[in-house]
Design an enzyme around this catalytic site. Structure first.
Site, mmCIF file in Angstrom:
data_model
loop_
_atom_site.group_PDB
_atom_site.id
_atom_site.type_symbol
_atom_site.label_atom_id
_atom_site.label_comp_id
_atom_site.label_asym_id
_atom_site.label_seq_id
_atom_site.Cartn_x
_atom_site.Cartn_y
_atom_site.Cartn_z
ATOM 1 C CG ASP A 1 8.755 4.208 10.203
ATOM 2 O OD1 ASP A 1 7.851 4.848 9.635
ATOM 3 O OD2 ASP A 1 9.496 3.395 9.607
ATOM 4 C CG HIS B 1 1.200 -0.567 4.780
ATOM 5 N ND1 HIS B 1 2.048 0.135 5.591
ATOM 6 C CD2 HIS B 1 1.970 -1.511 4.193
ATOM 7 C CE1 HIS B 1 3.260 -0.368 5.497
ATOM 8 N NE2 HIS B 1 3.243 -1.370 4.652
ATOM 9 C CG HIS C 1 3.510 -1.261 10.517
ATOM 10 N ND1 HIS C 1 2.322 -0.713 10.091
ATOM 11 C CD2 HIS C 1 4.468 -0.638 9.788
ATOM 12 C CE1 HIS C 1 2.570 0.183 9.150
ATOM 13 N NE2 HIS C 1 3.857 0.259 8.949
HETATM 14 C C1 BG6 Z 1 6.111 1.900 6.570
HETATM 15 C C2 BG6 Z 1 7.311 2.529 7.225
HETATM 16 O O1 BG6 Z 1 4.955 2.136 7.337
HETATM 17 O O2 BG6 Z 1 6.309 0.510 6.437
HETATM 18 C C3 BG6 Z 1 8.556 2.229 6.441
HETATM 19 O O3 BG6 Z 1 7.109 3.935 7.330
HETATM 20 C C4 BG6 Z 1 8.707 0.743 6.193
HETATM 21 O O4 BG6 Z 1 9.718 2.737 7.097
HETATM 22 C C5 BG6 Z 1 7.420 0.167 5.623
HETATM 23 O O5 BG6 Z 1 9.761 0.537 5.283
HETATM 24 C C6 BG6 Z 1 7.480 -1.342 5.526
HETATM 25 O O6 BG6 Z 1 6.355 -1.782 4.825
HETATM 26 P P1 BG6 Z 1 6.373 -3.133 3.991
HETATM 27 O O7 BG6 Z 1 4.979 -3.234 3.474
HETATM 28 O O8 BG6 Z 1 7.405 -2.974 2.932
HETATM 29 O O9 BG6 Z 1 6.737 -4.201 4.966
#
Ligand code: BG6
Length: 487
Positions: A232, A175, A237
């Site tokens: 994770d 995402h 990311h």
């Molecule tokens: C997710 C993780 O992919 O991304 C989570 O599994 C994390 O642990 C989250 O909290 C963070 O996403 P964002 O969009 O809040 O930065």
């Protein structure tokens, strides 16, 4: 722009991701007028819920995760009317026939199967979708990260998915790629002539990528304790962000051109070996401390565990071995219960070759470009200027500051709003290809191996509400550099 008619089937519809992200995201798109009148969303999960109970869950999800001014009562009712629920046993036979019957009425449309479940269920669900005749050419599958928990399991999962859905109908979601500011990285790099000549080892001293969270594991303990921050956050990311910073300009902004360039970066990452992992990687786990809202328990107390090897913090010194980046360190760090929620990429340029100023002018601080991903999305370019006034030549550092909120004043759409509709549109640019995911695991593998060694040091403790273990600060300071936010 409205998309063509579709049905979205969410497996894991009663879970955290569906409630926190997917249902609110689809609701927002509905409010924006982007969903065709006959778009339907089918929730599928193991719980034997009556449809009314699922609608209640969805209503609560919207109330909890969509700000009140954005959810007029009529919009909520219109959205709920699109929802259906089918109880389905992912690893059994129950519910599949009912799902097939429910989907019979939408067979003429694009059908998106969103697997908001753990990776262990991806294979069984795909196999059953095929067996019940539900995986035809009009269907697409979306899988959440992490795909697998190491290279071998990722390959196995990808092969299982691939035996049902060809790559061009498989969407591996990360995402972060759907975040407005992350997409802006591509606009920033490839729609401005200014930076490209400087974007290399001759002009850049180092790069920092920080994704810091202030929250703890938030009700996802079962998953998180078996994953940890490396699987994770870093495998997906952080490495994706690194790719967007380091990749060569793609020939076109199409899915394969972009993904080919990202893959080259992943393949050029300097290997971290079991032997040098302890030097280049720091893992930590938070102990009791404080957050903005008061004292918070440590990770083990939060989960009611005596001990756990799960890391809630990772810092890595990485490198990209190619002509553009030779010798430029990429410092990555991410963690939970840190001092602030901040995600940013900081590019520090090389120092000026020679100072023409007297010592009384003060130090010349190297230029920095800060791309703030969240919160307070924006771009800052830190420059040196003369401190205004009659006091003679004194140097001062100031930012050229572009804040998205000030410049555009728009609601920043959630990444899932963009990504789910990209699946309907058939646009894979912001999704990870199989070879990318596997290349990322290939790089991560030796770190996991090193950590699983019986003689490996356990995660270093850090106090909740700080910037992680002292060793993470030492990781960068031993190179004569510091983390950009004073952490
Ligand atoms: C997710 C993780 O992919 O991304 C989570 O599994 C994390 O642990 C989250 O909290 C963070 O996403 P964002 O969009 O809040 O930065």
């Amino acid at each position: 722009i409205p998309v063509s008619s579709f049905a979205l089937v969410v497996f894991g519809a009663t879970g955290d991701l569906a409630r926190r992200k997917l249902l609110p995201a689809m609701f927002q798109r509905d409010v924006a007028g982007q969903l065709p009148d006959d778009a339907h969303i089918f929730g599928a999960a193991r719980a034997r819920l009556a449809e009314g109970e699922f609608l209640l869950l969805a209503r609560q999800a919207i109330e909890e995760h969509v700000p009140a001014p954005e959810r007029a009562a009529a919009s909520v009712e219109r959205f709920l009317a699109r929802l259906r629920y089918v109880a389905v046993e992912a690893t059994g036979e129950e519910g599949w026939r009912e799902l097939a019957v429910a989907l019979a009425s939408v067979q003429d449309r694009i059908i998106v199967f969103y697997l908001a479940t753990g990776p262990a269920l991806f294979g069984p669900i795909c196999e059953r979708l095929a067996r019940f005749g539900l995986a035809g050419g009009n269907t697409r599958v979306v899988v959440e990260k992490p795909v697998g928990r190491d290279l071998a399991s990722a390959q196995a999962v990808n092969t299982m998915i691939g035996s049902v859905f060809p790559e061009e109908r498989t969407y591996r979601i990360d995402h972060y790629l759907g975040k407005e500011t992350v997409q802006n990285l591509m606009a920033f790099r490839f729609a401005n002539g200014l930076f490209e000549p400087l974007w290399n080892a001759a002009h850049i001293d180092h790069v920092q990528i920080t994704v810091a969270e202030s929250l703890g594991v938030e009700g996802r303990a079962g998953y998180y304790d078996t994953a940890g921050a490396l699987r994770d956050m870093v495998q997906n990311h952080l490495l994706q962000l690194l790719c967007l910073v380091a990749m060569e300009p793609p020939a076109r902004l199409d899915a394969d051109a972009v993904r080919d360039e990202k893959l080259k970066v992943l393949c050029a990452l300097e290997p971290i070996t079991e032997a040098n992992a302890a030097y280049n990687v720091v893992r930590g786990q938070y102990r009791a401390g404080a957050s903005a809202s008061g004292p918070v328990p440590g990770y083990l107390e939060e989960l009611g565990l005596e001990e756990s090897p799960a890391e809630t913090f990772v810092a890595i010194k990485a490198g990209v071995k190619n002509w553009r980046w030779a010798g430029v360190p990429f410092y990555l760090r991410t963690g939970k219960r840190l001092a602030a929620r901040v995600s940013e990429i900081v590019i520090t340029f090389r120092a000026v070759a020679h100072s023409v100023f007297k010592p009384s002018a003060g130090p010349i601080i190297a230029n920095r470009l800060v791309i703030r991903l969240q919160p307070d999305e924006g771009v800052q370019l830190w420059l040196m200027i003369k401190d205004p006034g009659p006091g003679g030549m004194r140097l001062r550092q100031v930012p050229l500051d572009m804040s998205f909120a000030t410049a555009f004043g728009l609601r920043n759409p959630d990444a899932y709003e963009r990504l789910v509709l990209d699946v309907v549109r058939g646009n894979q640019t912001l999704f990870m290809r199989r070879d990318e995911v596997e290349a990322a695991w290939r790089w991560i593998g030796p770190i996991l191996e090193a950590w699983s060694h019986p003689a490996a040091e356990p995660p270093k403790p850090y106090t909740a509400g700080t910037w992680g273990p002292a060793a993470a600060i030492a990781l960068i300071e031993r190179d004569g550099r510091t983390w950009a936010d004073g952490g």
